[in-house]
Design a protein around this motif. Structure first.
Motif, PDB file in Angstrom:
ATOM      1  N   THR A   1       0.773  -1.292   0.169  1.00 22.26           N
ATOM      2  CA  THR A   1      -0.089  -0.005  -0.119  1.00 22.26           C
ATOM      3  C   THR A   1       0.898   1.354   0.167  1.00 22.26           C
ATOM      4  O   THR A   1       0.616   2.141  -0.914  1.00 22.26           O
ATOM      5  N   ILE A   2       1.734   1.207   0.850  1.00 16.88           N
ATOM      6  CA  ILE A   2       2.803   2.326   0.898  1.00 16.88           C
ATOM      7  C   ILE A   2       3.535   2.472  -0.215  1.00 16.88           C
ATOM      8  O   ILE A   2       3.591   3.556  -0.917  1.00 16.88           O
ATOM      9  N   GLY A   3       4.143   1.497  -0.994  1.00 12.17           N
ATOM     10  CA  GLY A   3       4.862   1.664  -1.988  1.00 12.17           C
ATOM     11  C   GLY A   3       3.973   1.972  -3.425  1.00 12.17           C
ATOM     12  O   GLY A   3       4.426   3.070  -3.856  1.00 12.17           O
TER      13      GLY A   3
ATOM     14  N   SER B   1      -2.404  -8.742  -3.055  1.00  9.51           N
ATOM     15  CA  SER B   1      -1.477  -7.776  -3.384  1.00  9.51           C
ATOM     16  C   SER B   1      -2.263  -6.565  -4.300  1.00  9.51           C
ATOM     17  O   SER B   1      -1.851  -5.477  -3.920  1.00  9.51           O
ATOM     18  N   VAL B   2      -2.969  -6.959  -5.115  1.00  2.00           N
ATOM     19  CA  VAL B   2      -3.954  -5.983  -5.799  1.00  2.00           C
ATOM     20  C   VAL B   2      -4.931  -5.306  -4.857  1.00  2.00           C
ATOM     21  O   VAL B   2      -5.073  -4.009  -4.716  1.00  2.00           O
ATOM     22  N   ILE B   3      -5.414  -5.975  -3.824  1.00  2.00           N
ATOM     23  CA  ILE B   3      -5.972  -5.127  -2.687  1.00  2.00           C
ATOM     24  C   ILE B   3      -5.036  -4.108  -2.029  1.00  2.00           C
ATOM     25  O   ILE B   3      -5.645  -2.875  -1.712  1.00  2.00           O
TER      26      ILE B   3
ATOM     27  N   ALA C   1      -0.062  -6.277  -9.148  1.00  2.00           N
ATOM     28  CA  ALA C   1      -0.423  -7.952  -9.679  1.00  2.00           C
ATOM     29  C   ALA C   1       1.073  -8.383  -9.944  1.00  2.00           C
ATOM     30  O   ALA C   1       1.260  -9.315  -9.468  1.00  2.00           O
ATOM     31  N   VAL C   2       1.998  -7.593 -10.431  1.00  2.00           N
ATOM     32  CA  VAL C   2       3.352  -8.221 -10.736  1.00  2.00           C
ATOM     33  C   VAL C   2       4.033  -8.601  -9.548  1.00  2.00           C
ATOM     34  O   VAL C   2       4.641  -9.620  -9.055  1.00  2.00           O
TER      35      VAL C   2
END
Length: 415
Positions: free
Chosen positions: A33-35, A350-352, A389-390
């Motif tokens: 999220t931060i990234g 990860s997408v979340i 996603a990656v």
């Protein structure tokens, strides 16, 4: 059908992992999220800043060459002493270019003077910009007249005292009434207002705009202020044609004609500069590329930490569901089914995290800004979700492979 079931089961397992270990999952997704927030917020700010800067510089026109005494420079050493003794472009050179150029779509000469005082009765407008232009200036740069009209050729040729003013000048000098047909004074000279330009709003970095400006015929400007070698410098602007890619033909023609007008020998250096708006555009683009790279570096570290967090979730998930994996494989589930099940789960989580980061950026764009308008583009949204996603795929590939290669007998016996 099997793929839809696979995706549905993966989402179901991911949702169960979220609900069962909510705090652990949130903390693990925090890095992603931060990234994503860091990268997309930097890109959004850079895109918004670049768009506002380009809009602020729109007054210099598109596909235009500027013949001037001084070349534009954006970094590096500026040898001003080489240009100091150059002559200023003048009305004679403008007329020669206007008559003889064949690759142009319009030629104009103009001169500027800042800090002028506009007065109408008891109202005054300080630090206004005053520009003297020839008739074809509206072919070089768009003059957005909202009320009234542009000059007619006779007014420019006869150097009539008529003026087109900016929206801010009009509202200050003529509050609550139309400015058309009204009079104003500049340096003791009386002018009649024939047009009011559209409101442009505040520009970035205090760049000039038409809101605080008055435009008059070039001849009227020359009568008020000296132009030429010992006066205010003028600029010749030449508009290029759409079919002249890169304006190369026009530049060659302008350069050759200017050298001929000034009597320069083949080995003599140009005594003038031909400036392009692309010079400013390239400098701006280079600056924003550096800022964008910094955003990738800053956000990359946070995403790296987030990737490890996702991988940790997936390793724990494989450990907790080893028995279920054994049952699935004993019932005929293929290795790729188990592989994609965990891989989809990792990507979904990860997408979340990335989606939450993008949502935070969107909330940032809702903060009112006077300097510039910040907007989140669809391209940046797609970029953020794609990077998420990656990262999810890279973080989940090893746990997914381990899960798919489990021996079903050993897996069923595990607790």
């Amino acid at each position: 059908m099997i793929y839809l079931r696979l995706i549905a089961e993966s989402f179901r397992f991911a949702w169960q992992a979220l609900r069962a270990n909510l705090l652990r999952t949130i903390l693990s997704l925090l890095g992603v999220t931060i990234g994503i927030f860091a990268i997309i917020s930097v890109f959004t700010l850079v895109d918004s800043l670049e768009r506002n800067v380009r809009d602020s510089m729109s007054f210099i026109g598109d596909k235009v060459l500027y013949v001037e005494k001084w070349p534009w420079s954006f970094g590096g050493e500026y040898p001003w002493w080489k240009y100091f003794k150059r002559p200023q472009p003048n009305i004679h050179e403008y007329r020669q270019l206007d008559r003889n150029l064949t690759n142009d779509a319009g030629v104009a000469i103009f001169a500027n003077r800042g800090s002028s005082l506009f007065k109408h009765r008891n109202n005054s407008f300080k630090d206004a910009g005053l520009m003297g232009v020839t008739y074809d200036y509206n072919k070089v740069t768009e003059i957005p007249v909202a009320e009234g009209r542009y000059f007619v050729p006779l007014e420019v040729d006869a150097a009539r005292n008529v003026m087109i003013i900016g929206d801010e000048v009009a509202s200050t000098l003529y509050p609550g009434q139309s400015a058309i047909g009204q009079e104003l004074r500049v340096s003791g000279h009386k002018f009649t207002v024939i047009g009011v330009m559209e409101k442009q709003g505040e520009n970035m970095f205090g760049m000039p705009n038409f809101d605080q400006m008055g435009i008059i015929p070039y001849g009227s400007f020359s009568k008020m202020y000296a132009t030429g070698p010992n006066g205010i410098g003028s600029t010749i602007a030449v508009k290029g044609r759409d079919d002249d890619l890169g304006l190369m033909e026009l530049e060659y023609e302008v350069r050759g004609m200017m050298r001929n007008i000034r009597g320069l020998k083949p080995r003599d250096e140009d005594s003038f500069a031909i400036n392009r708006p692309e010079m400013a555009t390239q400098a701006i683009t280079g600056l924003f590329e550096v800022i964008g790279l910094a955003g990738w570096v800053i956000g990359g570290f946070a995403i790296l930490v987030g990737g490890f967090g996702i991988a940790n979730i997936m390793f724990v998930s494989v450990k907790e569901r080893t028995n279920i994996i054994g049952i699935q494989k004993s019932l005929g589930a293929k290795n790729y089914f188990i592989l994609f099940q965990f891989l989809f789960e990792s990507v979904f989580l990860s997408v979340i995290g990335g989606g939450i980061g993008i949502m935070l950026v969107f909330l940032l764009t809702l903060i009112p800004q006077d300097m510039m308008k910040i907007s989140l583009s669809m391209g940046n949204i797609i970029l953020g979700l794609g990077v998420s996603a990656v990262i999810g795929m890279l973080s989940g590939i090893i746990p997914a492979v381990l899960a798919s290669n489990l021996d079903p007998v050993i897996a069923i016996r595990s607790k």
